[in-house]
Write a protein that holds these residues in place. Structure first.
Motif, PDB file in Angstrom:
ATOM      1  N   ASP A 183       0.828  -1.213   0.000  1.00  0.00           N
ATOM      2  CA  ASP A 183       0.000   0.000   0.000  1.00  0.00           C
ATOM      3  C   ASP A 183       0.859   1.259   0.000  1.00  0.00           C
ATOM      4  N   VAL A 189       2.231   1.702  -3.520  1.00  0.00           N
ATOM      5  CA  VAL A 189       1.154   2.109  -4.440  1.00  0.00           C
ATOM      6  C   VAL A 189       0.851   3.591  -4.254  1.00  0.00           C
ATOM      7  N   SER A 190       0.812   4.053  -2.993  1.00  0.00           N
ATOM      8  CA  SER A 190       0.581   5.475  -2.709  1.00  0.00           C
ATOM      9  C   SER A 190       1.707   6.334  -3.293  1.00  0.00           C
ATOM     10  N   GLN A 195       1.231   6.618  -7.035  1.00  0.00           N
ATOM     11  CA  GLN A 195       0.170   7.575  -7.380  1.00  0.00           C
ATOM     12  C   GLN A 195       0.674   9.016  -7.291  1.00  0.00           C
ATOM     13  N   ASP A 196       1.479   9.301  -6.270  1.00  0.00           N
ATOM     14  CA  ASP A 196       2.076  10.643  -6.144  1.00  0.00           C
ATOM     15  C   ASP A 196       2.981  10.941  -7.342  1.00  0.00           C
ATOM     16  N   GLN A 217       2.750   9.660 -10.369  1.00  0.00           N
ATOM     17  CA  GLN A 217       1.919   9.860 -11.565  1.00  0.00           C
ATOM     18  C   GLN A 217       1.317  11.259 -11.590  1.00  0.00           C
ATOM     19  N   ARG A 218       0.965  11.785 -10.402  1.00  0.00           N
ATOM     20  CA  ARG A 218       0.446  13.161 -10.343  1.00  0.00           C
ATOM     21  C   ARG A 218       1.532  14.159 -10.737  1.00  0.00           C
TER      22      ARG A 218
END
Length: 686
Positions: free
Chosen positions: A580, A583-584, A587-588, A590-591
């Motif tokens: 997790d 994955v977090s 995501q950061d 990708q932003r």
């Protein structure tokens, strides 16, 4: 230099203004009534935008449309002047001279301009006359000498059994797989195997094309693919011609509009809102039935009634299928020829498989495999459509295509016939889940000024191709499919030996997803368990470890393995981390990449590169070298350096992106082709 930069900025602003103006006027054209001053002004205004965008041929067509719809007499001079300028630019000086003569005669007969307007007109007219004189002294150019396009490429030798296919393939029937195409000789890579025009196609409504950078925030023009492509032939058009009866359907020409009206849109026009609500599958089903009217309709109805009897479908007592068969739409009466069983469904009595309604009708509906909920929804949609047809008093399936009136004695049978065609439409809706083909096109993104073209594949329409539907699936197919308008072309992508089956990919490809996901998708949509060689190899192969989208240890760089808690696979490293958490972090990242891409679109190149280099460093610390996000970062860096003119760095990053793309999609994939094309552009410019 400042002057040149100011001039370029002014030109860019003008391009955006005229582009947006064309889109806005498009909405006016679609919603104005035919033969009115409003629509004539819309066409004239759009011609002005097209003229400034350099689309002179299309501009001329809009000028003609404006005049046809009653363009005001007092405004004619500027329209004729624009026409003359287009003709001069296109190298047609004789026509330009005639237009100038008409303009001068028009003004002499009815002087409607003020003194200042007259002076402007005179100056422009003198300038155009000089251009005409210059053009008349130049040698004539013959556009016919241009190279043939892909559209003109034909099958080397047409198949006698399957007219849309090459003689290199034949139609077979396998007891397990059903119908299939098999090579009759060794086929080389690149050979054209099928070239087929869709039996029916419907433009997908509401699909938004990728916008050019610079138009995103300033204008809310809400342009969809339905505004940019002909609703009959699917050609991209700058100046669509709208239907006179509705604001939705648009065409590339008056000819396309008339053909669509005669074949199906005359019925569909008043049903537009309902069809958009019911969805594209219902629309394809209706249009398929409407197109069937142009074939041997009596035979079609007989087939439908036979199908209804087989399925145990009963009509109301007053609507006996035997009565229906007495009514022949071609006015020839029922033919009582002896039926001949054909060995392969969809073929005629001579064993020929053609692109016609008979072939479409025999595509498998898989009725027993669809869920009760899906069948109920399809039946409800067709019922609503039939009720609307009946309420509107449309004799969609009953009007004789050769005669203008029906005899009064035949009218009572019409309602029964609508029920029969309702059964046909329901069959088509059930067929579409397994047999519909998405027509796709490659559209360019990025600003007009970019030297490096970026592209993406978009779904344009939903269609039925009877011959293409004969191809069975493989997760590693030996063919590739492409589209030009409504025409599908299938070519061999590798050497195919004589006797081997011709395969097509239905979507799940071995280079895009694992075997479990592929099989699940194929089973849920197409109702079969795939046993193609790639699936069998992957099922028998032991687990391949973490895979391409894996995380890696920040200490020893080895790939992490596990489920909720990932452990390092290195021999001497005991590092472990929560999935997790990673994955977090992903995501950061990708932003951050998205923010850098926005800055790149806004022209803030240095800041975009700074952000991307930070993302690249972060990605290297916890993502595998083959991760798709790593490839995306490298590709975006290549675009940024290309925009700066640093071709060497652009090529370096693009080659890294190519490596990731090849790992994910394979060396012969479409995705690899797109990246190689970009690399070629970088080498060419640098």
């Amino acid at each position: 230099l400042l002057s040149e930069k100011k001039k370029k900025n002014s030109e860019d602003a003008s391009f955006h203004v005229y582009t947006c103006n064309r889109f806005i006027v498009l909405q006016g054209v679609s919603h104005s009534g035919p033969n009115s001053t409003d629509i004539s002004l819309c066409y004239a205004n759009r011609s002005a935008a097209l003229f400034h965008l350099g689309q002179y041929e299309t501009c001329l067509k809009d000028i003609v449309r404006a005049q046809t719809h009653g363009y005001p007499e007092r405004l004619q001079p500027k329209l004729l002047l624009r026409k003359a300028e287009c003709l001069v630019t296109l190298g047609r000086p004789q026509e330009a001279s005639q237009t100038i003569s008409d303009l001068e005669s028009n003004f002499a007969a009815k002087p409607t301009l003020s003194a200042s307007q007259f002076q402007i007109l005179q100056r422009t007219l003198c300038r155009v006359k000089v251009k005409v004189h210059e053009k008349e002294n130049l040698p004539e150019v013959f556009p016919e000498a241009l190279t043939k396009t892909f559209e003109a490429v034909a099958l080397r030798e047409e198949n006698e059994q399957i007219p849309s296919a090459s003689s290199s393939v034949s139609l077979h029937r396998d007891p397990l797989k059903g119908r299939c195409l098999v090579a009759t000789k060794d086929i080389l890579p690149g050979e054209l195997l099928v070239k087929e025009d869709a039996f029916v196609s419907v433009l997908n409504p509401g699909e938004m094309p990728p916008r050019r950078h610079g138009l995103e925030s300033k204008w809310d023009i809400q342009v969809t693919n339905g505004d940019l492509h002909c609703h009959r032939c699917l050609r991209r058009t700058l100046a669509p011609v709208p239907c006179d009866g509705c604001s939705y359907a648009k065409y590339c020409s008056q000819e396309c509009m008339q053909q669509a009206w005669d074949r199906y849109h005359g019925v569909e026009c008043s049903l537009g809102a309902l069809l958009l609500t019911l969805g594209v599958f219902c629309h394809v089903a209706l249009r398929s039935a409407l197109l069937a009217r142009f074939e041997d309709v009596g035979k079609v109805i007989k087939t439908l009634c036979g199908e209804m009897s087989n399925q145990g479908i009963c009509l109301p007592e007053s609507e006996d299928p035997a009565q229906i068969l007495k009514y022949d739409l071609r006015g020839e009466g029922e033919k009582k020829d002896k039926a001949v069983e054909t060995p392969i469904p969809g073929c005629d009595i001579n064993g020929k498989y053609e692109r016609n309604y008979n072939a479409v009708f025999h595509l498998l509906p898989h009725t027993e495999n669809h869920s009760p909920e899906h069948k109920f929804l399809c039946a409800l949609s067709v019922s609503a459509l039939c009720r609307q047809l009946e309420a509107a008093g449309l004799q969609a399936f009953t009007t004789d295509l050769k005669s203008t009136k029906l005899k009064a004695a035949e009218t009572p049978v019409l309602c029964a016939e609508l029920n029969v065609w309702g059964v046909a439409m329901l069959r088509h809706m059930l067929q579409l889940q397994c047999n519909a083909q998405a027509i796709t096109t490659i559209q360019h993104t990025g600003s007009k000024e970019n030297l490096i073209t970026d592209t993406q594949q978009v779904r344009l329409a939903t269609a039925l191709f009877p011959v293409v539907s004969l191809l069975n699936h493989s997760c590693s197919p030996n063919t590739s499919v492409s589209f030009i308008g409504t025409i599908a072309t299938i070519r061999a992508s590798q050497l195919i030996r004589r006797g081997q089956e011709i395969f097509h990919c239905y979507g799940p490809h071995e280079s895009r997803m694992g075997v479990a996901e592929r099989r699940q998708k194929l089973r849920s949509q197409y109702f079969f368990d795939c046993d193609c060689p790639p699936c069998e190899r992957e099922r028998q192969r032991p687990s391949a470890g973490p895979g391409r989208e894996a995380f890696r240890c920040h200490r020893c760089r080895a790939l992490l393995q596990g489920d909720d808690v990932l452990s390092c696979g290195g021999p001497a490293c005991m590092e472990s981390v929560s999935r997790d958490l990673l994955v977090s972090r992903l995501q950061d990242l990708q932003r951050q990449v998205g923010a850098a891409q926005k800055r790149l679109r806004d022209g803030r190149l240095e800041l975009a590169i700074q952000l991307l280099l930070g993302c690249q460093s972060d990605a290297e610390s916890f993502l595998s070298a083959d991760h798709s996000v790593v490839g995306e970062i490298e590709d975006t860096l290549a675009q940024a350096y290309a925009a700066l003119g640093d071709w060497e760095k652009s090529a370096t990053h693009l080659q890294e992106s190519l490596r990731v793309v090849e790992v994910h999609h394979g060396p012969s994939s479409v995705e690899m082709g797109h990246e190689l094309f970009k690399l070629a552009q970088v080498f060419f410019n640098g």
